[in-house]
Design a protein around this motif. Structure first.
Motif, PDB file in Angstrom:
ATOM      1  N   HIS A 196       1.616   8.510 -21.774  1.00  0.00           N
ATOM      2  CA  HIS A 196       0.625   8.920 -20.773  1.00  0.00           C
ATOM      3  C   HIS A 196      -0.726   8.227 -20.945  1.00  0.00           C
ATOM      4  CE1 HIS A 196      -1.469  11.440 -23.711  1.00  0.00           C
ATOM      5  NE2 HIS A 196      -0.340  12.078 -23.989  1.00  0.00           N
ATOM      6  N   THR A 197      -0.911   7.534 -22.087  1.00  0.00           N
ATOM      7  CA  THR A 197      -2.182   6.842 -22.317  1.00  0.00           C
ATOM      8  C   THR A 197      -1.913   5.455 -22.900  1.00  0.00           C
ATOM      9  OG1 THR A 197      -3.358   8.928 -22.743  1.00  0.00           O
ATOM     10  CG2 THR A 197      -4.395   6.901 -23.507  1.00  0.00           C
ATOM     11  N   LEU A 198      -2.407   4.441 -22.209  1.00  0.00           N
ATOM     12  CA  LEU A 198      -2.281   3.059 -22.675  1.00  0.00           C
ATOM     13  C   LEU A 198      -3.662   2.422 -22.655  1.00  0.00           C
ATOM     14  CD1 LEU A 198      -0.598   0.578 -23.501  1.00  0.00           C
ATOM     15  CD2 LEU A 198      -0.234   0.114 -21.064  1.00  0.00           C
ATOM     16  N   LYS A 199      -4.152   2.053 -23.844  1.00  0.00           N
ATOM     17  CA  LYS A 199      -5.481   1.464 -23.962  1.00  0.00           C
ATOM     18  C   LYS A 199      -5.370   0.077 -24.578  1.00  0.00           C
ATOM     19  CE  LYS A 199      -7.872   5.911 -24.449  1.00  0.00           C
ATOM     20  NZ  LYS A 199      -8.804   6.727 -25.285  1.00  0.00           N
ATOM     21  N   LEU A 200      -5.769  -0.927 -23.813  1.00  0.00           N
ATOM     22  CA  LEU A 200      -5.726  -2.314 -24.257  1.00  0.00           C
ATOM     23  C   LEU A 200      -7.136  -2.877 -24.273  1.00  0.00           C
ATOM     24  CD1 LEU A 200      -2.745  -3.449 -21.999  1.00  0.00           C
ATOM     25  CD2 LEU A 200      -2.613  -2.603 -24.341  1.00  0.00           C
ATOM     26  N   GLU A 201      -7.501  -3.506 -25.372  1.00  0.00           N
ATOM     27  CA  GLU A 201      -8.829  -4.104 -25.489  1.00  0.00           C
ATOM     28  C   GLU A 201      -8.716  -5.471 -26.149  1.00  0.00           C
ATOM     29  OE1 GLU A 201     -13.028  -2.425 -26.971  1.00  0.00           O
ATOM     30  OE2 GLU A 201     -11.650  -2.840 -28.612  1.00  0.00           O
ATOM     31  N   ASN A 202      -9.297  -6.479 -25.501  1.00  0.00           N
ATOM     32  CA  ASN A 202      -9.303  -7.824 -26.058  1.00  0.00           C
ATOM     33  C   ASN A 202      -7.887  -8.314 -26.379  1.00  0.00           C
ATOM     34  OD1 ASN A 202     -10.523 -10.195 -26.878  1.00  0.00           O
ATOM     35  ND2 ASN A 202     -11.001  -9.460 -28.940  1.00  0.00           N
ATOM     36  N   CYS A 203      -6.972  -8.036 -25.469  1.00  0.00           N
ATOM     37  CA  CYS A 203      -5.597  -8.528 -25.586  1.00  0.00           C
ATOM     38  C   CYS A 203      -5.454  -9.652 -24.556  1.00  0.00           C
ATOM     39  CB  CYS A 203      -4.590  -7.416 -25.333  1.00  0.00           C
ATOM     40  SG  CYS A 203      -4.651  -6.085 -26.560  1.00  0.00           S
ATOM     41  N   VAL A 204      -5.723 -10.868 -24.971  1.00  0.00           N
ATOM     42  CA  VAL A 204      -5.977 -11.957 -24.029  1.00  0.00           C
ATOM     43  C   VAL A 204      -4.737 -12.472 -23.309  1.00  0.00           C
ATOM     44  CG1 VAL A 204      -8.032 -12.695 -25.273  1.00  0.00           C
ATOM     45  CG2 VAL A 204      -5.815 -13.683 -25.873  1.00  0.00           C
ATOM     46  N   ARG A 205      -3.545 -12.178 -23.818  1.00  0.00           N
ATOM     47  CA  ARG A 205      -2.341 -12.668 -23.157  1.00  0.00           C
ATOM     48  C   ARG A 205      -1.773 -11.678 -22.140  1.00  0.00           C
ATOM     49  NH1 ARG A 205      -3.038 -15.511 -27.422  1.00  0.00           N
ATOM     50  NH2 ARG A 205      -2.203 -17.609 -27.691  1.00  0.00           N
ATOM     51  N   ILE A 206      -2.422 -10.555 -22.003  1.00  0.00           N
ATOM     52  CA  ILE A 206      -2.000  -9.569 -21.011  1.00  0.00           C
ATOM     53  C   ILE A 206      -2.501  -9.998 -19.633  1.00  0.00           C
ATOM     54  CG2 ILE A 206      -2.163  -7.165 -20.294  1.00  0.00           C
ATOM     55  CD1 ILE A 206      -0.523  -7.796 -22.859  1.00  0.00           C
ATOM     56  N   THR A 207      -1.600  -9.996 -18.670  1.00  0.00           N
ATOM     57  CA  THR A 207      -1.935 -10.439 -17.316  1.00  0.00           C
ATOM     58  C   THR A 207      -1.619  -9.342 -16.301  1.00  0.00           C
ATOM     59  OG1 THR A 207       0.251 -11.344 -16.743  1.00  0.00           O
ATOM     60  CG2 THR A 207      -1.211 -12.749 -18.053  1.00  0.00           C
ATOM     61  N   ASP A 208      -1.692  -9.706 -15.032  1.00  0.00           N
ATOM     62  CA  ASP A 208      -1.370  -8.761 -13.962  1.00  0.00           C
ATOM     63  C   ASP A 208       0.092  -8.328 -13.984  1.00  0.00           C
ATOM     64  OD1 ASP A 208      -3.968  -8.967 -13.183  1.00  0.00           O
ATOM     65  OD2 ASP A 208      -3.587 -10.068 -11.320  1.00  0.00           O
ATOM     66  N   LYS A 209       0.935  -9.051 -14.710  1.00  0.00           N
ATOM     67  CA  LYS A 209       2.334  -8.641 -14.828  1.00  0.00           C
ATOM     68  C   LYS A 209       2.446  -7.261 -15.464  1.00  0.00           C
ATOM     69  CE  LYS A 209       4.348 -13.294 -15.179  1.00  0.00           C
ATOM     70  NZ  LYS A 209       5.122 -14.224 -16.045  1.00  0.00           N
ATOM     71  N   THR A 210       1.575  -6.985 -16.443  1.00  0.00           N
ATOM     72  CA  THR A 210       1.573  -5.661 -17.063  1.00  0.00           C
ATOM     73  C   THR A 210       1.160  -4.597 -16.050  1.00  0.00           C
ATOM     74  OG1 THR A 210       1.229  -6.409 -19.348  1.00  0.00           O
ATOM     75  CG2 THR A 210       0.403  -4.220 -18.781  1.00  0.00           C
ATOM     76  N   LEU A 211       0.195  -4.924 -15.207  1.00  0.00           N
ATOM     77  CA  LEU A 211      -0.228  -3.978 -14.173  1.00  0.00           C
ATOM     78  C   LEU A 211       0.907  -3.708 -13.194  1.00  0.00           C
ATOM     79  CD1 LEU A 211      -3.843  -5.271 -13.398  1.00  0.00           C
ATOM     80  CD2 LEU A 211      -3.099  -3.571 -15.088  1.00  0.00           C
ATOM     81  N   ASP A 212       1.676  -4.729 -12.875  1.00  0.00           N
ATOM     82  CA  ASP A 212       2.830  -4.552 -11.989  1.00  0.00           C
ATOM     83  C   ASP A 212       3.870  -3.637 -12.632  1.00  0.00           C
ATOM     84  OD1 ASP A 212       1.748  -6.187 -10.029  1.00  0.00           O
ATOM     85  OD2 ASP A 212       2.752  -7.998 -10.771  1.00  0.00           O
ATOM     86  N   THR A 213       4.055  -3.785 -13.943  1.00  0.00           N
ATOM     87  CA  THR A 213       5.002  -2.926 -14.656  1.00  0.00           C
ATOM     88  C   THR A 213       4.517  -1.486 -14.686  1.00  0.00           C
ATOM     89  OG1 THR A 213       5.605  -4.810 -16.063  1.00  0.00           O
ATOM     90  CG2 THR A 213       6.302  -2.636 -16.791  1.00  0.00           C
ATOM     91  N   VAL A 214       3.217  -1.312 -14.812  1.00  0.00           N
ATOM     92  CA  VAL A 214       2.637   0.036 -14.770  1.00  0.00           C
ATOM     93  C   VAL A 214       2.969   0.710 -13.438  1.00  0.00           C
ATOM     94  CG1 VAL A 214       0.456   1.302 -14.570  1.00  0.00           C
ATOM     95  CG2 VAL A 214       0.780  -0.344 -16.418  1.00  0.00           C
ATOM     96  N   ILE A 215       2.835  -0.040 -12.362  1.00  0.00           N
ATOM     97  CA  ILE A 215       3.120   0.500 -11.030  1.00  0.00           C
ATOM     98  C   ILE A 215       4.589   0.897 -10.902  1.00  0.00           C
ATOM     99  CG2 ILE A 215       3.227  -0.079  -8.570  1.00  0.00           C
ATOM    100  CD1 ILE A 215       0.783  -1.903  -9.038  1.00  0.00           C
ATOM    101  N   LEU A 216       5.474   0.090 -11.470  1.00  0.00           N
ATOM    102  CA  LEU A 216       6.911   0.333 -11.334  1.00  0.00           C
ATOM    103  C   LEU A 216       7.446   1.376 -12.313  1.00  0.00           C
ATOM    104  CD1 LEU A 216       8.217  -3.335 -10.861  1.00  0.00           C
ATOM    105  CD2 LEU A 216       8.071  -1.548  -9.117  1.00  0.00           C
ATOM    106  N   HIS A 217       6.942   1.361 -13.542  1.00  0.00           N
ATOM    107  CA  HIS A 217       7.559   2.185 -14.589  1.00  0.00           C
ATOM    108  C   HIS A 217       6.602   3.153 -15.294  1.00  0.00           C
ATOM    109  CE1 HIS A 217      11.184  -0.235 -14.193  1.00  0.00           C
ATOM    110  NE2 HIS A 217      10.453  -1.331 -14.334  1.00  0.00           N
ATOM    111  N   GLY A 218       5.323   3.087 -14.980  1.00  0.00           N
ATOM    112  CA  GLY A 218       4.382   3.983 -15.658  1.00  0.00           C
ATOM    113  C   GLY A 218       4.282   5.343 -14.994  1.00  0.00           C
TER     114      GLY A 218
END
Length: 226
Positions: free
Chosen positions: A143-165
């Protein structure tokens, strides 16, 4: 009464006051205390301050784990954050020693910790979208995902959040330079119930391809990001 005569609940409570190394050392003293160390109920919370700690084997990953935090605050993080094609041989050598450590650890979490509820990653410059996708699809109670200064994270992670979060209530993507404003807006539109925060992320200069020449101004801004 000897400590080993206490019941499991009391021993778990006593162990809970110790750090990971102390728990491991105490477990080496006898078989009874080793049983307590290996009880997954002892490990609902795990915190790490460097990738090296992930390989120390002084903890247990199990279904009881609910909160996981890996926060690396070191000058080496700046080296990890440099785009691969811009790194010199010395910098590549530094990264080669730990570049897969966090990703491999997250893969273990996916298979052993289905009840994970909170994940915090800071300064994990080699974590990729693929492994966060594994977390989101495997740990359905997150229920909580906190990412800070993770430079290889892109909009693909946001898309996964929409589909599976589905269970996600809080999402922070701070100082993640490859997150775009478009991606953030998409999350807000599709998942309006999520508490979304993205400090500086969409304002930073994203990674560029080697063949694309940056202007002096953009190059200076990018160097300051590191």
């Amino acid at each position: 009464m000897h400590i080993t005569q206490l019941n499991q609940e009391c021993l778990l409570h006593l162990f809970s006051f110790l750090d990971k190394d102390s728990r491991k050392n105490l477990a080496k003293t006898c078989h009874r205390l080793q049983e307590v160390f290996f009880d997954s109920a002892l490990w609902p919370l795990l915190t790490f301050s460097s990738p090296a700690e992930l390989t120390k084997q002084n903890f247990i990953l199990g279904p009881a784990l609910k909160c996981l935090s890996i926060c690396w605050h070191s000058t080496r993080v700046k080296v990890c954050n440099i785009e691969d094609w811009m790194k010199n041989a010395f910098q590549k050598n530094i990264c080669s020693k730990h570049e897969n450590t966090v990703n491999d650890f997250l893969a273990q979490v996916c298979s052993r910790c289905p009840n994970l509820q909170t994940l915090t990653l800071s300064g994990c410059g080699h974590v990729t979208d693929d492994f966060l996708a594994l977390i989101l699809t495997s740990c359905t109670k997150l229920h909580t995902l906190k990412l800070e200064n993770c430079v290889r994270i892109t909009d693909k992670t946001l898309d996964t959040v929409i589909l599976h979060g589905c269970a996600l209530k809080t999402l922070h993507v701070d100082f993640c330079r490859n997150i775009s404003q478009k991606g953030l807006q998409k999350v807000q539109e599709k998942c309006s119930s999520i508490n979304l925060r993205a400090e500086r992320s969409a304002d930073m200069i994203p990674d560029s391809k080697p063949e694309i020449k940056l202007t002096p101004e953009r190059m200076l801004r990018k160097l300051l990001q590191y």
